[in-house]
Design an enzyme around this catalytic site. Structure first.
Site, PDB file in Angstrom:
ATOM      1  N   THR A 202      11.410   6.202  10.623  1.00 30.73           N
ATOM      2  CA  THR A 202      10.545   5.139  11.131  1.00 30.73           C
ATOM      3  C   THR A 202      10.777   4.874  12.613  1.00 30.73           C
ATOM      4  OG1 THR A 202      10.877   4.132   8.988  1.00 30.73           O
ATOM      5  CG2 THR A 202       9.946   2.726  10.697  1.00 30.73           C
ATOM      6  N   ARG A 230       2.567   3.613  -2.552  1.00 29.24           N
ATOM      7  CA  ARG A 230       3.848   2.963  -2.216  1.00 29.24           C
ATOM      8  C   ARG A 230       3.814   2.457  -0.764  1.00 29.24           C
ATOM      9  NH1 ARG A 230       7.946   3.823   1.941  1.00 29.24           N
ATOM     10  NH2 ARG A 230       9.928   3.107   1.120  1.00 29.24           N
ATOM     11  N   VAL A 231       4.286   1.237  -0.572  1.00 32.57           N
ATOM     12  CA  VAL A 231       4.401   0.678   0.777  1.00 32.57           C
ATOM     13  C   VAL A 231       5.867   0.353   1.022  1.00 32.57           C
ATOM     14  CG1 VAL A 231       3.786  -1.272   2.260  1.00 32.57           C
ATOM     15  CG2 VAL A 231       2.055  -0.269   0.752  1.00 32.57           C
ATOM     16  N   GLY A 232       6.342   0.701   2.200  1.00 33.21           N
ATOM     17  CA  GLY A 232       7.745   0.458   2.517  1.00 33.21           C
ATOM     18  C   GLY A 232       7.954  -0.815   3.317  1.00 33.21           C
ATOM     19  N   ASP A 233       9.103  -0.883   3.946  1.00 32.11           N
ATOM     20  CA  ASP A 233       9.466  -2.069   4.724  1.00 32.11           C
ATOM     21  C   ASP A 233       8.674  -2.193   6.029  1.00 32.11           C
ATOM     22  OD1 ASP A 233      10.775   0.294   5.499  1.00 32.11           O
ATOM     23  OD2 ASP A 233      12.308  -0.807   6.587  1.00 32.11           O
ATOM     24  N   GLY A 254      14.948   3.676   7.506  1.00 34.36           N
ATOM     25  CA  GLY A 254      15.630   4.144   6.301  1.00 34.36           C
ATOM     26  C   GLY A 254      14.862   3.770   5.054  1.00 34.36           C
ATOM     27  N   GLY A 256      13.056   1.907   2.684  1.00 40.65           N
ATOM     28  CA  GLY A 256      12.427   0.606   2.792  1.00 40.65           C
ATOM     29  C   GLY A 256      12.687  -0.321   1.616  1.00 40.65           C
TER      30      GLY A 256
HETATM   31  N1  GLY Z   1      11.479   2.749   6.428  1.00 41.34           N
HETATM   32  C1  GLY Z   1      10.333   3.448   6.102  1.00 41.34           C
HETATM   33  C2  GLY Z   1       9.963   3.391   4.694  1.00 41.34           C
HETATM   34  O1  GLY Z   1      10.785   3.157   3.824  1.00 41.34           O
HETATM   35  O2  GLY Z   1       8.812   3.604   4.404  1.00 41.34           O
END
Ligand code: GLY
Length: 343
Positions: A202, A230-233, A254, A256
């Site tokens: 990221t 899926r959506v991350g942080d 990292g 998320g």
């Molecule tokens: N840090 C990016 C993700 O987990 O999507």
């Protein structure tokens, strides 16, 4: 009579409050913030990102504009982990997450957006042109097109394409978190992909401008070979990014899921509010992830990066391998983050 009483009351109150006002003034005088601009970014690819942001900061521009320019720089390059050349999900589709936050706690985000090159700029439009914070999927894309962005097909980088093909052969179509031998099959691998290409994961960046204001942004194609949807942080305010102009700002890179479950960057900023340095605040937030599940933490990477109102910065990661880039009037370099697990 009423006027007299009011006047007496006013004078009494003034007498009582004068020392308070004076002491507030005195405290305000003690808190002096450096007006030197600074931009810090995750990973070594942050050097070019910082250079783009610095053009704005060095001309006394606004931190928010510097953040957008920096994020656009990496979104414009073909690389494994950001923009339309990034790693696809398990169905081979590139979906992008981004968020942005300014000095007034205004924020905007997009998640799971396809075929739009500059998700950070769409996130900014969400912030500035809508009453909302987060738009997802087709809705985010529709909003982007309505706001003048052009739809264009994703173009996987060679590295992303190779890694995806390898992954399809080996993994039974199941998203995995795995950092075997420090080489994994997703953006959570600390250093390298199996084909040896560096893993930048990221892009998170934080800036302070010469007015002393903070802003931040994050942009990513997210976890490689994730489930579609899926959506991350990186789209989450308080997860992948948090800015509080009175205190500081933080971003993450990292896995998320770990950052989301601990509201990671909000935690880092709140720890700085309690007086911790950026590095110590990042360390405590990493420790929180490890404490929740020490065995799981061994298998993954999270790195935090933070800056405080004075322009001091710091980072901490679970594993070795997280690096970050810093640009100020005095320095322009890559730093290795400290880490907790492993040698
Ligand atoms: N840090 C990016 C993700 O987990 O999507």
């Amino acid at each position: 009579m009423a006027n007299k009483l009011d006047r007496r009351k006013f004078l009494q109150l003034s007498a009582l409050s004068t020392p308070l006002l004076l002491s507030k003034k005195a405290i305000a005088k003690q808190i002096t913030y450096s007006n030197s601009p600074i931009v810090i970014s995750t990973w070594d690819s942050g050097m070019e990102v910082n250079a783009a942001a610095w053009k704005i900061l060095s001309a006394k521009g606004r931190a928010l504009d510097a953040i957008e320019a920096g994020a656009n720089q990496i979104e414009d390059t073909i690389n494994c982990c950001v923009g339309l050349g990034g790693n696809p999900d398990r169905d081979g589709i590139v979906t992008l997450d981004a968020c942005i936050m300014d000095e007034n706690s205004n924020c905007g985000a997009v998640a799971g957006m396809e075929q739009i090159k500059h998700p950070i700029s769409v996130a900014r439009k969400v912030m500035e042109n809508t009453p909302h914070v987060l738009l997802v999927g087709n809705g985010a894309q529709q909003f982007a097109i309505e706001n003048g962005f052009t739809k264009e097909p994703a173009k996987l980088s060679q590295s992303a394409e190779n890694t995806y093909k390898e992954w399809l052969k080996k993994t039974d179509y199941k998203p995995q978190i795995n950092i075997e031998n420090n080489k994994g099959n997703g953006p959570f691998a600390p250093n390298f992909f199996p084909d040896g290409t560096p893993n930048h994961d990221t892009m998170g960046l934080l800036a302070k401008d010469s007015q002393g204001n903070l802003s931040g942004g994050v942009t990513t194609s997210g976890m490689a070979f994730k489930l579609h949807g899926r959506v991350g942080d990186s789209a989450g305010i308080g997860a992948g990014l948090f800015v509080d102009n009175e205190v500081g700002a933080a971003t993450s890179s990292g896995v998320g899921e770990e950052v989301i479950r601990t509201c990671g960057t909000h935690l880092v900023v709140e720890l700085m509010r309690q007086g911790l340095s950026p590095e110590k605040a990042c360390k405590k937030a990493v420790e929180r992830i490890i404490k929740i599940n020490p065995e799981r933490a061994k298998t993954l990477q999270v790195g935090y990066l933070a800056i405080n109102k004075n322009g001091e910065y710091g980072a901490y990661a679970i594993q070795k391998g997280f690096v970050f880039s810093v640009k100020t009037n005095d320095e322009n370099k890559i730093h290795e983050s400290k880490f907790i697990l492993g040698a």
